[in-house]
Design an enzyme around this catalytic site. Structure first.
Site, PDB file in Angstrom:
ATOM      1  N   MET A   1      -6.508  -9.576   3.102  1.00 28.89           N
ATOM      2  CA  MET A   1      -5.816  -8.543   2.761  1.00 28.89           C
ATOM      3  C   MET A   1      -5.100  -8.999   1.529  1.00 28.89           C
ATOM      4  O   MET A   1      -4.475 -10.076   1.326  1.00 28.89           O
ATOM      5  CB  MET A   1      -4.628  -8.658   4.115  1.00 28.89           C
ATOM      6  CG  MET A   1      -3.430  -7.694   3.529  1.00 28.89           C
ATOM      7  SD  MET A   1      -3.711  -5.749   3.499  1.00 28.89           S
ATOM      8  CE  MET A   1      -4.062  -5.608   5.115  1.00 28.89           C
ATOM      9  N   CYS A   2      -4.773  -8.111   0.601  1.00 29.11           N
ATOM     10  CA  CYS A   2      -3.844  -8.355  -0.572  1.00 29.11           C
ATOM     11  C   CYS A   2      -2.889  -7.191  -0.612  1.00 29.11           C
ATOM     12  O   CYS A   2      -3.106  -6.065  -0.395  1.00 29.11           O
ATOM     13  CB  CYS A   2      -4.932  -8.581  -1.670  1.00 29.11           C
ATOM     14  SG  CYS A   2      -6.129  -9.693  -1.653  1.00 29.11           S
ATOM     15  N   GLY A   3      -2.036  -7.413  -1.662  1.00 32.62           N
ATOM     16  CA  GLY A   3      -1.216  -6.570  -2.392  1.00 32.62           C
ATOM     17  C   GLY A   3      -1.747  -6.448  -3.780  1.00 32.62           C
ATOM     18  O   GLY A   3      -1.676  -7.596  -4.514  1.00 32.62           O
ATOM     19  N   ARG A  28       2.590  -8.664   1.633  1.00 35.08           N
ATOM     20  CA  ARG A  28       1.092  -8.626   2.021  1.00 35.08           C
ATOM     21  C   ARG A  28       0.439  -9.454   1.798  1.00 35.08           C
ATOM     22  O   ARG A  28      -0.625  -9.858   2.381  1.00 35.08           O
ATOM     23  CB  ARG A  28       0.498  -7.241   1.156  1.00 35.08           C
ATOM     24  CG  ARG A  28       0.962  -5.919   1.576  1.00 35.08           C
ATOM     25  CD  ARG A  28       0.581  -4.857   0.809  1.00 35.08           C
ATOM     26  NE  ARG A  28      -0.919  -4.620   0.937  1.00 35.08           N
ATOM     27  CZ  ARG A  28      -1.623  -3.833   1.616  1.00 35.08           C
ATOM     28  NH1 ARG A  28      -0.754  -3.161   2.484  1.00 35.08           N
ATOM     29  NH2 ARG A  28      -2.694  -3.655   1.647  1.00 35.08           N
TER      30      ARG A  28
END
Ligand SMILES: *[C@@H]1O[C@H](CO)[C@@H](O)[C@H](O)[C@H]1NC(C)=O
Ligand SMILES: *[C@@H]1O[C@H](CO)[C@@H](O)[C@H](O)[C@H]1NC(C)=O
Ligand SMILES: *[C@@H]1O[C@H](CO)[C@@H](O)[C@H](O)[C@H]1NC(C)=O
Ligand SMILES: *[C@@H]1O[C@H](CO)[C@@H](O)[C@H](O)[C@H]1NC(C)=O
Ligand SMILES: *[C@@H]1O[C@H](CO)[C@@H](O)[C@H](O)[C@H]1NC(C)=O
Ligand SMILES: *[C@@H]1O[C@H](CO)[C@@H](O)[C@H](O)[C@H]1NC(C)=O
Length: 613
Positions: A1-3, A28
């Site tokens: 998961m990344c922002g 995030r």
């Protein structure tokens, strides 16, 4: 998961972070944050890329990834199949390499079409001055955009600012991928982009696509819908309608008790379909709970008593099946967290509830595990989902007594709900804004946070789930006709109407649910995974005629999601196989805490006025 975040300016400008957006992105992806600014030479555009990475397991992959020719990738995705990722390789690097070797748009589209799994991405092609971006077919990862005079901003999550103007943020429609011609845009002084649509999406989606999808794009910008498209990763929905009534089984007079219904289920023969669904769903869960190919294989599994997987758990059939399948693929010595959220029922409402006639739905089967009376006694957190959750826990414990199932009771008071909605949740739900978005956004946020109590040796003990992977059952109702509106539609317009409703619901699931849920769950530095939306699961379900999936002539608790109920039986589950659908906002009773006369589709004033950091 990344922002991920990208600001495109058509002329070089001084960039300053919106502190709130930066903070939300960092939540995030708490483990690595990097920015990169790229300036075009002859056309003088400027792109600021920012990536915030969550370390799942194995090697951390810092981003933005810049290749040797200066192309830049922001990748918020997970490859579960389609592209080969060797052990020890990381998927961001693989995607970057594959994209680097592409010489034409159709090659880029072919790489993206081949990926199975959720993704949102931004890709800058330096030599040709193109900026690509978009989301996967279902829109499982959030991506928002904002147009202004200087250019375009893309981000996984934004911030809500209270004001009279309409918000500038919108979800990027998951109808295809987009390409901005930076040269042309710089010359024109406005954003010009092409859309490469997912082909063969069904007529409903295409009409929505052309009429309303880009309604809010400012008139100064130009949208061109390309003749080239992406190949959908799933088979189209089987739209067959039964030729004779014999193909379906009509039971107009069923008013059977749960016992009879269970017998009816037992007598149904759909073994082939059930076994195929078990296979394909089990594999979908396996890919989502076991170490992924790019992780370092020889790293020992977490052995510190922490679970690596949690499930949003109401005890209903969707979450029970996920738990039973996860049990097959997670070593028994590892615990699994079952996240069960309940909102406080206020004293007066509780009393008025118990005075009300208890049977609003005469045909509604009463849960035999609780004999239906528990909801009127004891704690103010004994909401319907808590009661079915506890009963579901018992079933799982008998399914695998060796495993430690952490049933996390997440009790949320009115005060805490208001505080966290104001501080965080309103920003995450944004730009969605209805009463339903508020209820579900809040319920999912508190559930995913995983802070509550577990019972250990007969005592309550504070507990916070540290699992970074959260399985959710979303997608089951949309595909197997689980909602009461499906019944309404079936009654009014038969199988044809039902099929149209199902096709429409799967096409809009990104804008209704997935973007919001991804923003809400990602805020805890955790990753939502959706086994019912696995490409192979959807393809399998889409290939079946609708009457194999549901039989809405049967009563509630049996007819809807019939195939899933048979699957639950096959997996050794019993009573949870015959529970009627209860939407999360009612099951957790968050909807009861709020004003009574709202419609789910109304704009939520709590979201809009409470949010004013
Ligand atoms: C990633 O960030 C989280 C939250 O700050 C932290 O708990 C975790 O230890 C970090 N992981 C690594 C490998 O740094
Ligand atoms: C993963 O990719 C990053 C670049 O994003 C690279 O620095 C790193 O070495 C790669 N790790 C592995 C294990 O391939
Ligand atoms: C439907 O079922 C009835 C009785 O089971 C049978 O007599 C009839 O031939 C069947 N019709 C078709 C089209 O199969
Ligand atoms: C419902 O069940 C009752 C009792 O078994 C029976 O008397 C009644 O006829 C049934 N109603 C219908 C519509 O089948
Ligand atoms: C949480 O709610 C349950 C009711 O489901 C209750 O038994 C428990 O005591 C509550 N725990 C706390 C700490 O409020
Ligand atoms: C749709 O279902 C019908 C009835 O079972 C079947 O004959 C047909 O082959 C299916 N179509 C597709 C495309 O799978």
């Amino acid at each position: 998961m990344c922002g991920i975040f990208c600001l495109l300016s058509l002329s070089p400008t001084h960039f300053e972070w919106d502190k709130l957006i930066y903070e939300h992105l960092k939540k995030r992806g708490p483990n690595s944050s990097q920015d990169l600014t790229v300036t075009g030479r002859s056309p003088c555009y400027q792109c600021v890329f920012s990536a915030h990475v969550l370390h799942m397991r194995g090697c951390l992959r810092p981003q933005p990834v810049e290749d040797s020719t200066g192309n830049v990738l922001l990748w918020n995705g997970e490859i579960f199949g389609g592209l080969s990722v060797m052990p020890g390789e990381n998927d961001t690097a693989v995607v970057s390499q594959r994209l680097s070797s592409c010489n034409s748009p159709s090659e880029i589209l072919s790489v993206l079409s081949s990926i199975q799994g959720p993704w949102g991405f931004v890709y800058y092609q330096k030599d040709s001055d193109y900026l690509w971006f978009g989301r996967d077919y279902f829109g499982r990862r959030s991506l928002l955009w904002k147009f202004d005079a200087e250019g375009l901003t893309l981000t996984s999550v934004a911030a809500y600012t209270f004001g009279p103007d309409q918000s500038p943020w919108q979800e990027v429609p998951a109808v295809g991928v987009y390409r901005v011609d930076l040269k042309a845009a710089t010359e024109a002084g406005s954003v010009i982009f092409e859309v490469y649509p997912w082909a063969h999406r069904g007529n409903d989606a295409i009409s929505t696509f052309s009429e309303t999808t880009f309604a809010f794009v400012p008139s100064s910008s130009t949208v061109v819908i390309s003749q080239l498209g992406l190949t959908p990763p799933v088979f189209p929905l089987n739209m067959s309608i039964p030729k004779s009534l014999n193909e379906t089984e009509i039971h107009p007079n069923s008013n059977s008790s749960v016992k009879d219904l269970a017998q009816l289920l037992a007598s149904r023969e759909k073994n082939y379909e059930v076994n195929s669904l078990v296979d394909v769903l089990s594999e979908a869960v396996r890919r989502r709970v076991q170490s992924l190919p790019f992780e370092i294989q020889d790293q020992p599994p977490p052995n510190n008593g922490h679970s690596s997987v949690a499930i949003l758990f109401s005890g209903g059939i969707d979450s029970m099946i996920l738990a039973a399948l996860a049990d097959r693929h997670i070593p028994t010595h590892q615990s699994v967290d079952l996240l069960n959220v309940a909102f406080e029922l206020q004293e007066q409402k509780r009393q008025s509830q118990s005075v009300k006639k208890p049977q609003k739905h005469k045909n509604k089967p009463i849960d035999p595990r609780t004999d239906g009376s528990a909801s009127r006694t004891s704690s103010s957190f004994d909401v319907p989902d808590r009661i079915t959750g506890k009963a579901g826990l018992k079933e799982l414990q008998s399914l695998n007594p060796e495993r430690r199932w952490n049933f996390v009771e997440i009790n949320i008071t009115q005060e805490e709900l208001q505080k966290m909605r104001h501080e965080r949740i309103c920003h995450l739900v944004h730009p969605l804004d209805t009463v339903l978005d508020d209820s579900i956004g809040c319920a999912v946020w508190f559930a995913a946070r995983g802070t509550g109590f577990i019972i250990e040796d007969g005592h309550q003990k504070p507990f916070t789930s540290s699992a970074k992977v959260i399985l959710t059952g979303i997608g089951a109702d949309e595909q197997l006709a689980g909602y009461s509106r499906h019944r309404v539609r079936f009654k009014m317009s038969g199988h044809k109407g039902l099929l149209e409703e199902l096709a429409m619901e799967l096409a809009r699931i990104s804008s209704r649910n997935l973007g919001r849920d991804d923003r809400v769950i990602g805020d805890h530095g955790k990753e939502a995974r959706f086994p019912y939306l696995d490409e192979d699961v959807v393809s399998y379900l889409n290939s079946l005629p609708v009457w194999d999936k549901a039989d809405l002539s049967l009563p509630r608790g049996v007819g809807e999601k019939l195939l899933l109920r048979l699957t639950a039986k096959q997996l050794g589950l019993s009573q949870s196989a015959v529970l009627p659908k209860r939407a999360m906002q009612f099951g957790s009773r968050i909807a009861k805490m709020e004003k009574n006369h709202e419609k789910a589709s109304d704009k939520c004033t709590r979201l809009l006025t409470h949010c004013n950091e």
